[in-house]
Scaffold this motif. Structure first.
Motif, PDB file in Angstrom:
ATOM      1  N   ASP A  62      40.340  28.411  39.519  1.00 35.31           N
ATOM      2  CA  ASP A  62      39.101  28.449  38.747  1.00 35.31           C
ATOM      3  C   ASP A  62      39.417  27.902  37.356  1.00 35.31           C
ATOM      4  N   PRO A  63      39.161  26.621  37.113  1.00 36.76           N
ATOM      5  CA  PRO A  63      39.596  25.982  35.863  1.00 36.76           C
ATOM      6  C   PRO A  63      39.125  26.691  34.604  1.00 36.76           C
ATOM      7  N   SER A  64      37.902  27.168  34.593  1.00 38.19           N
ATOM      8  CA  SER A  64      37.387  27.768  33.364  1.00 38.19           C
ATOM      9  C   SER A  64      38.054  29.106  33.059  1.00 38.19           C
ATOM     10  N   MET A  65      38.264  29.929  34.076  1.00 44.16           N
ATOM     11  CA  MET A  65      38.853  31.243  33.824  1.00 44.16           C
ATOM     12  C   MET A  65      40.370  31.200  33.753  1.00 44.16           C
ATOM     13  N   ASN A  66      40.979  30.192  34.340  1.00 38.61           N
ATOM     14  CA  ASN A  66      42.435  30.126  34.345  1.00 38.61           C
ATOM     15  C   ASN A  66      42.995  29.453  33.085  1.00 38.61           C
ATOM     16  N   GLU A  67      42.129  28.851  32.292  1.00 41.63           N
ATOM     17  CA  GLU A  67      42.592  28.180  31.082  1.00 41.63           C
ATOM     18  C   GLU A  67      43.264  29.183  30.147  1.00 41.63           C
ATOM     19  N   GLY A  68      44.502  28.911  29.766  1.00 43.06           N
ATOM     20  CA  GLY A  68      45.243  29.797  28.877  1.00 43.06           C
ATOM     21  C   GLY A  68      45.757  31.066  29.524  1.00 43.06           C
ATOM     22  N   ASN A  69      45.679  31.137  30.849  1.00 38.30           N
ATOM     23  CA  ASN A  69      46.122  32.348  31.544  1.00 38.30           C
ATOM     24  C   ASN A  69      47.619  32.600  31.357  1.00 38.30           C
ATOM     25  N   ILE A  70      47.955  33.824  31.000  1.00 35.65           N
ATOM     26  CA  ILE A  70      49.344  34.266  30.906  1.00 35.65           C
ATOM     27  C   ILE A  70      49.644  35.101  32.139  1.00 35.65           C
ATOM     28  N   MET A  71      50.671  34.721  32.884  1.00 34.69           N
ATOM     29  CA  MET A  71      50.972  35.433  34.119  1.00 34.69           C
ATOM     30  C   MET A  71      51.909  36.609  33.889  1.00 34.69           C
ATOM     31  N   THR A  72      51.708  37.641  34.682  1.00 32.61           N
ATOM     32  CA  THR A  72      52.620  38.779  34.702  1.00 32.61           C
ATOM     33  C   THR A  72      53.687  38.534  35.767  1.00 32.61           C
ATOM     34  N   GLU A  73      54.706  39.414  35.786  1.00 38.44           N
ATOM     35  CA  GLU A  73      55.719  39.306  36.837  1.00 38.44           C
ATOM     36  C   GLU A  73      55.089  39.455  38.219  1.00 38.44           C
ATOM     37  N   TYR A  74      54.185  40.426  38.356  1.00 40.09           N
ATOM     38  CA  TYR A  74      53.513  40.643  39.637  1.00 40.09           C
ATOM     39  C   TYR A  74      52.666  39.443  40.031  1.00 40.09           C
ATOM     40  N   GLU A  75      52.005  38.856  39.058  1.00 42.24           N
ATOM     41  CA  GLU A  75      51.130  37.723  39.340  1.00 42.24           C
ATOM     42  C   GLU A  75      51.917  36.552  39.919  1.00 42.24           C
ATOM     43  N   GLU A  76      53.061  36.254  39.335  1.00 38.97           N
ATOM     44  CA  GLU A  76      53.905  35.191  39.876  1.00 38.97           C
ATOM     45  C   GLU A  76      54.347  35.512  41.298  1.00 38.97           C
ATOM     46  N   LYS A  77      54.739  36.759  41.514  1.00 38.91           N
ATOM     47  CA  LYS A  77      55.225  37.177  42.827  1.00 38.91           C
ATOM     48  C   LYS A  77      54.128  37.060  43.878  1.00 38.91           C
ATOM     49  N   PRO A 103      45.487  35.165  46.604  1.00 41.90           N
ATOM     50  CA  PRO A 103      44.583  34.811  45.505  1.00 41.90           C
ATOM     51  C   PRO A 103      44.516  35.942  44.485  1.00 41.90           C
ATOM     52  N   ILE A 104      44.422  35.582  43.234  1.00 38.11           N
ATOM     53  CA  ILE A 104      44.342  36.545  42.141  1.00 38.11           C
ATOM     54  C   ILE A 104      42.904  36.663  41.687  1.00 38.11           C
ATOM     55  N   CYS A 105      42.424  37.891  41.584  1.00 31.47           N
ATOM     56  CA  CYS A 105      41.067  38.144  41.125  1.00 31.47           C
ATOM     57  C   CYS A 105      41.086  38.529  39.640  1.00 31.47           C
ATOM     58  N   LYS A 106      40.052  38.120  38.929  1.00 31.63           N
ATOM     59  CA  LYS A 106      39.945  38.494  37.520  1.00 31.63           C
ATOM     60  C   LYS A 106      38.498  38.716  37.135  1.00 31.63           C
ATOM     61  N   LEU A 107      38.269  39.700  36.265  1.00 33.44           N
ATOM     62  CA  LEU A 107      36.952  39.897  35.692  1.00 33.44           C
ATOM     63  C   LEU A 107      37.093  40.150  34.192  1.00 33.44           C
ATOM     64  N   ILE A 108      36.064  39.820  33.477  1.00 32.12           N
ATOM     65  CA  ILE A 108      35.948  40.101  32.052  1.00 32.12           C
ATOM     66  C   ILE A 108      34.650  40.876  31.859  1.00 32.12           C
ATOM     67  N   ALA A 109      34.736  42.003  31.167  1.00 30.40           N
ATOM     68  CA  ALA A 109      33.545  42.840  30.949  1.00 30.40           C
ATOM     69  C   ALA A 109      33.489  43.254  29.484  1.00 30.40           C
ATOM     70  N   SER A 110      32.275  43.519  29.031  1.00 31.23           N
ATOM     71  CA  SER A 110      32.083  44.003  27.671  1.00 31.23           C
ATOM     72  C   SER A 110      30.949  45.011  27.671  1.00 31.23           C
ATOM     73  N   ARG A 111      30.714  45.594  26.517  1.00 30.61           N
ATOM     74  CA  ARG A 111      29.677  46.624  26.437  1.00 30.61           C
ATOM     75  C   ARG A 111      28.370  46.050  25.898  1.00 30.61           C
TER      76      ARG A 111
END
Length: 213
Positions: free
Chosen positions: A183-198, A205-213
């Motif tokens: 997902d080019p827009s959400m993956n831009e600037g993504n920093i991976m964790t050790e688990y994420e690389e593994k 596939p890695i899932c991600k969400l961004i939420a605010s109030r």
């Protein structure tokens, strides 16, 4: 998963200058602790700390606090910091349920949750870090324009998290993807964790969400 006990971990964490003791004493005074007015970002369940330290190296204008409950895990981050010595990173060995006792209202600008324990049994749902119970806790100290970023490779936990946010009357979903790395827009600037690389190296596939109030 049973964690391996590491002899001396408790003592090493307690003695480290990067691990904050008696954290509740700093409630409402975290900017004074860092001696600046930079935004404060926290990672809950930081593991060995790679994600947080990579972020901190890239963004010296932000203060980072990593929270990890287990000293045997936190010890690895402490050992890395002995080499890196990043001035804008500190650690807490605390249970996430206690965070409203540690941070005052409007004190934290961003929360990162990376590959949190899925607590797969229904009776343990309230222990999930994206449950209504925890969203209510975050609401007590996140700034009005702050946000939560969550990554996981567990599709069931991700679905649960989306539902918890969508049914909340105080949170809303800003963005989400079930395949972060494609997902080019959400993956831009993504920093991976050790688990994420593994996990991603295995084709998960890695899932991600961004939420605010």
């Amino acid at each position: 998963m049973r964690l391996r006990n590491i002899p001396g971990a408790n003592e090493a964490v307690a003695a480290s200058p990067y691990c904050i003791q008696n954290a509740a004493e700093h409630r409402g005074q975290w900017h004074a602790f860092f001696e600046n007015d930079h935004p404060i970002h926290i990672e809950i369940g930081m593991g060995k700390g790679r994600f947080l330290m990579d972020l901190a190296a890239l963004h010296p204008e932000i203060n980072y606090i990593g929270i990890e409950r287990y000293t045997s895990v936190l010890l690895r981050a402490v050992q890395k910091m002995d080499t890196l010595q990043l001035p804008n990173v500190h650690f807490l060995c605390e249970d996430a349920a206690k965070l409203p006792e540690i941070f005052a209202p409007e004190e934290v600008d961003r929360i990162y949750l990376n590959f949190s324990d899925p607590w797969p049994k229904d009776r343990h749902a309230r222990r999930r870090l994206t449950s209504h119970e925890f969203l209510d806790r975050y609401d007590q100290f996140l700034t009005a324009d702050g946000r939560l970023e969550f990554k996981t490779d567990n599709p069931d936990l991700f679905t649960f998290s989306l539902e918890e946010i969508e049914t909340s009357d105080r949170w809303h979903l800003n963005a989400s993807t079930r395949d972060l790395h494609h997902d080019p827009s959400m993956n831009e600037g993504n920093i991976m964790t050790e688990y994420e690389e593994k996990f991603s190296s295995k084709g998960n596939p890695i899932c991600k969400l961004i939420a605010s109030r």
